[in-house]
Design a protein around this motif. Structure first.
Motif, short mmCIF file in Angstrom:
data_model
loop_
_atom_site.label_atom_id
_atom_site.label_comp_id
_atom_site.label_asym_id
_atom_site.label_seq_id
_atom_site.Cartn_x
_atom_site.Cartn_y
_atom_site.Cartn_z
N LEU A 108 0.86 -1.18 0.00
CA LEU A 108 0.00 0.00 0.00
C LEU A 108 0.90 1.24 0.00
N TYR A 109 0.64 2.17 -0.92
CA TYR A 109 1.45 3.37 -1.07
C TYR A 109 0.61 4.60 -0.75
N LEU A 110 1.12 5.45 0.13
CA LEU A 110 0.39 6.64 0.56
C LEU A 110 0.88 7.87 -0.21
N CYS A 111 -0.06 8.65 -0.74
CA CYS A 111 0.31 9.88 -1.42
C CYS A 111 -0.71 10.96 -1.07
N GLY A 112 -0.58 12.13 -1.68
CA GLY A 112 -1.46 13.24 -1.34
C GLY A 112 -0.96 13.98 -0.11
N GLY A 113 -1.69 15.04 0.25
CA GLY A 113 -1.25 15.89 1.36
C GLY A 113 -1.12 15.17 2.67
N GLY A 114 -1.98 14.17 2.92
CA GLY A 114 -1.93 13.45 4.19
C GLY A 114 -0.68 12.63 4.36
N ALA A 115 0.01 12.30 3.25
CA ALA A 115 1.24 11.51 3.35
C ALA A 115 2.37 12.30 4.00
N ALA A 116 2.20 13.61 4.12
CA ALA A 116 3.20 14.43 4.80
C ALA A 116 3.14 14.29 6.32
N ILE A 117 2.04 13.75 6.83
CA ILE A 117 1.84 13.63 8.28
C ILE A 117 2.35 12.26 8.72
N MET A 118 3.53 12.24 9.33
CA MET A 118 4.16 10.97 9.67
C MET A 118 3.32 10.16 10.67
N ALA A 119 2.63 10.85 11.57
CA ALA A 119 1.79 10.13 12.54
C ALA A 119 0.64 9.42 11.84
N LEU A 120 0.12 10.01 10.76
CA LEU A 120 -0.93 9.37 9.99
C LEU A 120 -0.38 8.16 9.23
N ARG A 121 0.79 8.31 8.65
CA ARG A 121 1.43 7.17 7.97
C ARG A 121 1.60 6.00 8.95
N GLU A 122 2.11 6.31 10.14
CA GLU A 122 2.37 5.26 11.12
C GLU A 122 1.08 4.58 11.56
N THR A 123 0.02 5.37 11.72
CA THR A 123 -1.26 4.80 12.14
C THR A 123 -1.81 3.85 11.09
N VAL A 124 -1.73 4.25 9.82
CA VAL A 124 -2.19 3.37 8.74
C VAL A 124 -1.36 2.09 8.72
N ALA A 125 -0.03 2.22 8.85
CA ALA A 125 0.85 1.05 8.83
C ALA A 125 0.55 0.10 9.99
N ASP A 126 0.18 0.65 11.14
CA ASP A 126 -0.13 -0.19 12.31
C ASP A 126 -1.50 -0.85 12.20
N THR A 127 -2.36 -0.33 11.31
CA THR A 127 -3.74 -0.79 11.25
C THR A 127 -3.98 -1.83 10.16
N VAL A 128 -3.40 -1.60 8.97
CA VAL A 128 -3.63 -2.52 7.85
C VAL A 128 -2.55 -3.59 7.85
N ASN A 129 -2.91 -4.78 7.43
CA ASN A 129 -1.98 -5.91 7.42
C ASN A 129 -1.28 -6.00 6.07
N LEU A 130 -0.61 -4.91 5.69
CA LEU A 130 0.10 -4.83 4.42
C LEU A 130 1.42 -4.11 4.63
N THR A 131 2.31 -4.22 3.67
CA THR A 131 3.51 -3.39 3.66
C THR A 131 3.10 -1.99 3.23
N VAL A 132 3.32 -1.00 4.09
CA VAL A 132 2.90 0.38 3.82
C VAL A 132 4.13 1.23 3.52
N CYS A 133 4.09 1.93 2.38
CA CYS A 133 5.23 2.73 1.93
C CYS A 133 4.75 4.14 1.57
N GLY A 134 5.68 5.07 1.54
CA GLY A 134 5.37 6.38 0.99
C GLY A 134 5.29 6.29 -0.53
N GLY A 135 4.38 7.02 -1.12
CA GLY A 135 4.21 6.99 -2.57
C GLY A 135 5.46 7.39 -3.33
N GLU A 136 6.33 8.17 -2.69
CA GLU A 136 7.56 8.59 -3.35
C GLU A 136 8.45 7.42 -3.74
#
Length: 335
Positions: free
Chosen positions: A278-306
């Motif tokens: 799962l790759y995160l992009c858009g303005g919310g991807a700048a919020i590291m706490a949001l990235r971490e929360t998504v990574a802790d919640t979904v059972n997938l490899t979570v990466c930054g869209g960059e």
């Protein structure tokens, strides 16, 4: 060497990426004035043209061809299965696949398609075709053409949203040799969160979650008793640590749970297309706490869209903002 500018026009901001050949020369993100775009629909093409022209001039982006990713409000897209037929037969029959969606006579639309798979009998005779098909009003195409002419650009290609992300992923797979596994690009946007499910370089599903960073603006405004534009600035600059507050984290958790639900629903309906990344992009991807929360919640490899972007096409600042615009350039053809 070819020059092209990729555009994403969102509800809250526009993104421009200027390429000379395969090399990214400049990237720009500019917030829009209020009441310029509503739910993906540009309210004044002339006003938008002037804004794009001024933004390009102010940032040293020259006149060039334009590759534009369309919003869901501009084009109808469908996955369709049809009997095998010639191009001429397909041109006649394809409009009927959109009869439940079109609001005007079919003669007023452009129709286009790409072939995803042709199924054949044991002797190799084609039986059925899986297509990705698109319909767009001709007058809307001409409105875009006129808008970009006024802005100082020559419209080269209009790219459905699904194709922009698909082209970006196909370029990533071609360049890196990455396996064609199930992936999801999650755009954490201002008004909504949009999930694009991809298998290899093809988008096979879209899910929209009615939550975005504007909701976080409203939460901050309510908690701190400030006007909404002030709250937006607080969020952008993490004023007094607003992005690490309990109420912000509660918002991240609610959004992450909705993303997890969408992933689980996709898995339930596509058992042969299990997601891996799962790759995160858009303005919310700048919020590291949001990235971490998504990574802790979904059972997938979570990466930054960059991480989908090669060094030569990766903006130096906030690269996760530009995936859709860069994808439109990939679909338009890097030279």
């Amino acid at each position: 060497m070819g020059k092209i500018v990729g555009f994403e026009i969102g509800d809250h901001s526009v993104k421009l990426v200027y390429f000379a050949g395969n090399e990214l020369k400049k990237s720009v993100c500019a917030e829009l004035p209020d009441a310029m775009v509503s739910h993906g629909r540009i309210l004044s093409m002339d006003a938008m043209a002037d804004f794009l022209r001024d933004t390009a001039r102010a940032n040293g982006i020259p006149r060039a061809g334009a590759a534009v990713s369309l919003s869901l409000a501009d084009a109808y897209t469908r996955d369709v299965t049809m009997p095998a037929m010639t191009e001429q037969q397909l041109a006649y029959n394809l409009p009927f696949e959109f009869h439940d969606f079109l609001t005007e006579e079919k003669s007023k639309y452009f129709f286009d398609y790409s072939v995803r798979e042709v199924r054949r009998d044991p002797d190799g005779y084609p039986l059925e075709m899986d297509l990705f098909a698109c319909a767009m009003l001709k007058e809307r195409v001409e409105a875009y053409r006129a808008m970009f002419r006024r802005a100082g650009f020559k419209l080269k290609v209009l790219v459905p949203l699904e194709c922009a992300y698909g082209a970006l992923m196909a370029e990533h797979i071609r360049r890196t040799g990455a396996p064609e596994i199930g992936r999801c690009v999650v755009n954490l946007g201002h008004r909504v969160t949009r999930m694009h499910f991809l298998q290899g370089g093809e988008c096979v599903g879209v899910r929209e979650i009615d939550m975005g960073l504007a909701d976080l603006d409203r939460i901050i405004a309510d908690k701190l008793d400030v006007e909404i534009h002030v709250a937006h600035e607080y969020k952008q600059n993490n004023f007094n640590g607003v992005l690490e507050t309990d109420y912000a984290r509660e918002f991240y958790s609610r959004l992450a749970v909705e993303i997890m639900k969408a992933v689980n629903f996709y898995h339930y309906n596509n058992r042969d297309r299990e997601l891996k990344e799962l790759y995160l992009c858009g303005g919310g991807a700048a919020i590291m706490a949001l990235r971490e929360t998504v990574a802790d919640t979904v059972n997938l490899t979570v990466c930054g869209g960059e991480e989908l972007l090669d060094e030569g096409m990766r903006p130096a600042e906030e690269p996760w903002l530009y995936l859709r615009a860069i994808g439109s350039v990939c679909e338009g053809g890097l030279k």
